[in-house]
Write a protein that holds these residues in place. Structure first.
Motif, PDB file in Angstrom:
ATOM      1  N   VAL A 197      16.277  19.076 -13.669  1.00  6.61           N
ATOM      2  CA  VAL A 197      14.858  19.400 -13.868  1.00  6.61           C
ATOM      3  C   VAL A 197      14.584  19.663 -15.357  1.00  6.61           C
ATOM      4  CG1 VAL A 197      13.057  21.106 -13.394  1.00  6.61           C
ATOM      5  CG2 VAL A 197      14.452  20.226 -11.526  1.00  6.61           C
ATOM      6  N   VAL A 198      15.477  20.392 -15.991  1.00  9.00           N
ATOM      7  CA  VAL A 198      15.309  20.651 -17.430  1.00  9.00           C
ATOM      8  C   VAL A 198      15.335  19.332 -18.200  1.00  9.00           C
ATOM      9  CG1 VAL A 198      16.393  21.707 -19.466  1.00  9.00           C
ATOM     10  CG2 VAL A 198      16.235  23.004 -17.317  1.00  9.00           C
ATOM     11  N   ALA A 199      16.243  18.436 -17.824  1.00  8.67           N
ATOM     12  CA  ALA A 199      16.354  17.142 -18.508  1.00  8.67           C
ATOM     13  C   ALA A 199      15.056  16.349 -18.400  1.00  8.67           C
ATOM     14  CB  ALA A 199      17.520  16.334 -17.936  1.00  8.67           C
ATOM     15  N   ILE A 200      14.461  16.287 -17.216  1.00 13.40           N
ATOM     16  CA  ILE A 200      13.243  15.488 -17.057  1.00 13.40           C
ATOM     17  C   ILE A 200      12.060  16.150 -17.754  1.00 13.40           C
ATOM     18  CG2 ILE A 200      12.387  16.334 -14.821  1.00 13.40           C
ATOM     19  CD1 ILE A 200      12.509  12.667 -16.043  1.00 13.40           C
ATOM     20  N   LYS A 201      12.029  17.479 -17.748  1.00 11.14           N
ATOM     21  CA  LYS A 201      10.948  18.184 -18.455  1.00 11.14           C
ATOM     22  C   LYS A 201      11.044  17.970 -19.968  1.00 11.14           C
ATOM     23  CE  LYS A 201       9.635  21.559 -15.030  1.00 11.14           C
ATOM     24  NZ  LYS A 201       8.335  21.031 -14.683  1.00 11.14           N
ATOM     25  N   ASN A 202      12.266  17.692 -20.438  1.00 12.23           N
ATOM     26  CA  ASN A 202      12.467  17.385 -21.855  1.00 12.23           C
ATOM     27  C   ASN A 202      12.370  15.885 -22.140  1.00 12.23           C
ATOM     28  OD1 ASN A 202      12.830  20.052 -22.685  1.00 12.23           O
ATOM     29  ND2 ASN A 202      15.015  20.006 -22.223  1.00 12.23           N
ATOM     30  N   GLY A 203      11.998  15.114 -21.111  1.00 14.97           N
ATOM     31  CA  GLY A 203      11.793  13.679 -21.299  1.00 14.97           C
ATOM     32  C   GLY A 203      13.054  12.837 -21.272  1.00 14.97           C
ATOM     33  N   ASN A 204      14.165  13.403 -20.859  1.00 15.12           N
ATOM     34  CA  ASN A 204      15.411  12.660 -20.845  1.00 15.12           C
ATOM     35  C   ASN A 204      15.651  12.077 -19.445  1.00 15.12           C
ATOM     36  OD1 ASN A 204      18.028  11.673 -21.103  1.00 15.12           O
ATOM     37  ND2 ASN A 204      18.695  13.400 -22.386  1.00 15.12           N
TER      38      ASN A 204
END
Length: 179
Positions: free
Chosen positions: A65-72
């Motif tokens: 979730v953190v990765a997608i929120k950071n656009g990764n």
């Protein structure tokens, strides 16, 4: 093959897995190889390992979730694929343990018994319910339907995270009672 045709094909597979996995687990859970006369060692070392896998799954889901929120997107996809693999490894170990070892009863007393069984029952029910959610969420992303993926992921994530975290809690609560 068109995206619609692919989705139809995958939905058939998802439906089959949604039925087969819980039925297979229930059937295998009721089979104890030692009671059937097979000379197998109880795999009593597995519960702390598969509880750790549940904990790792929770961490990986949060990291995804953190990765997608950071656009990764690439890391998000890799982490979710890893979370699915962890869940499969958990499932194999869980079945192997229960097919070779005697069941352990919770030995707590008082209100903690009700807390334990509430957590255990919700964990079991949601672990079955989450199967099609995980598979549909993953399929939507793989087919590039990110609007639908995001919509279903908002339901999938909290259920899957709950199952992973409560798996650890159930283990910690019953660990003192393992033989």
């Amino acid at each position: 093959m068109s995206s619609l045709a692919q989705e139809k094909k995958y939905k058939k597979i998802i439906t089959a897995l949604t039925i087969i996995i819980p039925l297979a687990v229930a059937a295998l859970f009721g089979i104890n190889l030692r009671e059937l006369g097979f000379d197998v060692e109880p795999l009593t070392f597995l519960p702390p390992i598969y509880a750790t896998i549940n904990g790792l799954t929770a961490v990986v889901l949060i990291a995804a979730v953190v990765a997608i929120k950071n656009g990764n997107k690439k890391l998000h996809e890799q982490l979710n694929t890893f979370a699915i693999l962890l869940s499969l490894v958990f499932l194999v170990m869980y079945i192997a343990y229960h097919m070779t070892s005697d069941s352990t009863s919770f030995g707590g007393e008082g209100v903690i018994v009700y807390v334990y069984y509430f957590i255990l029952i919700t964990h079991i029910v949601l672990s079955v319910i989450v199967i099609p959610f995980v598979l549909l969420t993953y399929m939507k992303a793989k087919l590039g339907n990110f609007v639908e993926h995001k919509k279903i992921a908002r339901k999938t994530f909290p259920i899957w995270l709950y199952v992973a975290v409560t798996g650890v809690i159930v283990y910690l609560m019953i660990a003192p009672y393992y033989a």
